[in-house]
Design a protein around this motif. Structure first.
Motif, short mmCIF file in Angstrom:
data_model
loop_
_atom_site.label_atom_id
_atom_site.label_comp_id
_atom_site.label_asym_id
_atom_site.label_seq_id
_atom_site.Cartn_x
_atom_site.Cartn_y
_atom_site.Cartn_z
N GLU A 1 40.43 40.52 43.08
CA GLU A 1 40.73 39.72 41.90
C GLU A 1 39.72 38.59 41.71
OE1 GLU A 1 43.10 40.27 39.65
OE2 GLU A 1 43.76 42.06 40.71
N ASN A 2 38.98 38.19 42.73
CA ASN A 2 38.05 37.08 42.63
C ASN A 2 36.72 37.44 41.98
OD1 ASN A 2 39.92 35.46 43.89
ND2 ASN A 2 39.15 35.95 45.93
N GLN A 3 36.41 38.71 41.92
CA GLN A 3 35.14 39.13 41.32
C GLN A 3 35.23 39.05 39.80
OE1 GLN A 3 34.22 43.04 42.67
NE2 GLN A 3 33.07 42.29 44.43
N PRO A 4 34.14 38.57 39.14
CA PRO A 4 34.15 38.54 37.67
C PRO A 4 34.07 39.97 37.12
CG PRO A 4 32.01 37.86 38.50
CD PRO A 4 32.91 38.03 39.71
N ARG A 5 34.78 40.18 36.07
CA ARG A 5 34.78 41.51 35.45
C ARG A 5 33.52 41.68 34.61
NH1 ARG A 5 40.99 42.62 33.71
NH2 ARG A 5 41.83 42.23 35.77
N PRO A 6 32.95 42.85 34.60
CA PRO A 6 31.74 43.07 33.78
C PRO A 6 32.12 43.05 32.30
CG PRO A 6 32.44 45.12 34.79
CD PRO A 6 33.30 44.04 35.37
#
Length: 139
Positions: free
Chosen positions: A31-36
């Protein structure tokens, strides 16, 4: 999966829906990764060349003129046959005579000299029969 009977299935791969891969690792979403970002879609474009396709459909091909001539000749012959049948009964209907005159008034010239001559012969025969019955269609 194997189907044993209608309406019943049996799984052949152990527990279904465990979420584990072959090596036992579990699939998770970070959940911490930014979505493309998704790229915006392009605006719809009109189909190119539709006018050209419509123009091509409007143009007669090489067989269209011949087909029209054969259809017209068959119509004239059918009308002659109907007039002949009416003559045998003693009364020719006005509608059949008018139909023969209408067929004579249709467009001519189909670019095939032999076919044009054949249609002209049929037209002449129709004109003769109409003249015998007191109808004189315009030339």
């Amino acid at each position: 999966m194997r189907i044993e009977r209608a309406g019943r299935t049996v799984s052949t791969s152990g527990r279904a829906g465990s979420g584990r891969t072959e090596d036992g690792a579990r699939f998770t979403i970070d959940e911490n990764q930014p979505r493309p970002r998704t790229a915006p879609t392009a605006a719809p474009q009109a189909a190119g060349g539709i006018d050209a396709l419509l123009a091509l459909q409007a143009v007669d091909d090489a067989t269209t003129g011949r087909r029209k001539a054969v259809k017209r000749a068959n119509s004239l012959l059918d009308t002659l046959e109907e007039i002949r049948a009416d003559l045998l009964t003693g009364h020719v209907s006005e509608g059949k005579l008018n139909r023969a005159m209408a067929f004579l008034g249709q467009a001519k010239g189909y670019s095939d000299p032999e076919l044009d001559q054949l249609v002209a012969d049929i037209e002449l025969r129709v004109r003769v029969e109409l003249a015998k019955l007191g109808k004189y269609p315009a030339l």
